[in-house]
Design an enzyme around this catalytic site. Structure first.
Site, PDB file in Angstrom:
ATOM      1  N   GLY A  17       0.793  -1.223   0.000  1.00 57.30           N
ATOM      2  CA  GLY A  17       0.000   0.000   0.000  1.00 57.30           C
ATOM      3  C   GLY A  17       0.827   1.275   0.000  1.00 57.30           C
ATOM      4  N   CYS A  18       2.152   1.169   0.094  1.00 53.04           N
ATOM      5  CA  CYS A  18       3.010   2.349   0.045  1.00 53.04           C
ATOM      6  C   CYS A  18       3.453   2.576  -1.389  1.00 53.04           C
ATOM      7  CB  CYS A  18       4.241   2.183   0.940  1.00 53.04           C
ATOM      8  SG  CYS A  18       3.862   2.242   2.696  1.00 53.04           S
ATOM      9  N   VAL A  19       3.441   3.819  -1.812  1.00 50.70           N
ATOM     10  CA  VAL A  19       3.870   4.143  -3.176  1.00 50.70           C
ATOM     11  C   VAL A  19       5.303   4.586  -3.216  1.00 50.70           C
ATOM     12  CG1 VAL A  19       1.636   4.662  -4.152  1.00 50.70           C
ATOM     13  CG2 VAL A  19       2.838   6.433  -2.914  1.00 50.70           C
TER      14      VAL A  19
END
Length: 111
Positions: A109-111
């Site tokens: 979920g981290c970009v």
């Protein structure tokens, strides 16, 4: 792109995360922290160890929301205080930077 630590070479991916989790050591963590411009103090090591224990138990790196909630509970803070505490140590993103230094994969979920 490999990093050099104490004469040994360790492979990292295109984002600087260790390819082999078994390569992690405190010396490797210090080298990764240097690349992130993070000075490792007591709080930073505490968080890195928390992340490594979390990963060992759940086989996943926590997203920043999960991390913030856990730190808030552990330290008796509200979520805002916990978030400020985490971002104070890891200004480019506590989940991203701390997981990298902890030798863990990039959190989901981290970009």
């Amino acid at each position: 792109m490999p990093i050099e630590v104490n004469g040994a070479s360790y492979e990292t991916d295109e984002n600087g995360y260790l390819v082999n989790l078994e390569d992690w050591s405190e010396d490797v963590a210090l080298k990764l922290a240097e690349g992130e411009e993070v000075e490792m103090g007591e709080g930073e090591w505490e968080l890195v160890n928390f992340l490594r224990n979390y990963y060992e138990e759940f086989q996943i790196a926590p997203a920043v929301k999960v991390l913030t909630k856990a730190i808030a509970k552990e330290r008796g803070m509200d979520k805002k205080e916990a978030s400020e505490y985490l971002y104070g140590m890891f200004p480019k993103g506590p989940a991203l930077q701390a997981c990298k230094i902890a030798g863990l994969p990039k959190p989901t979920g981290c970009v």
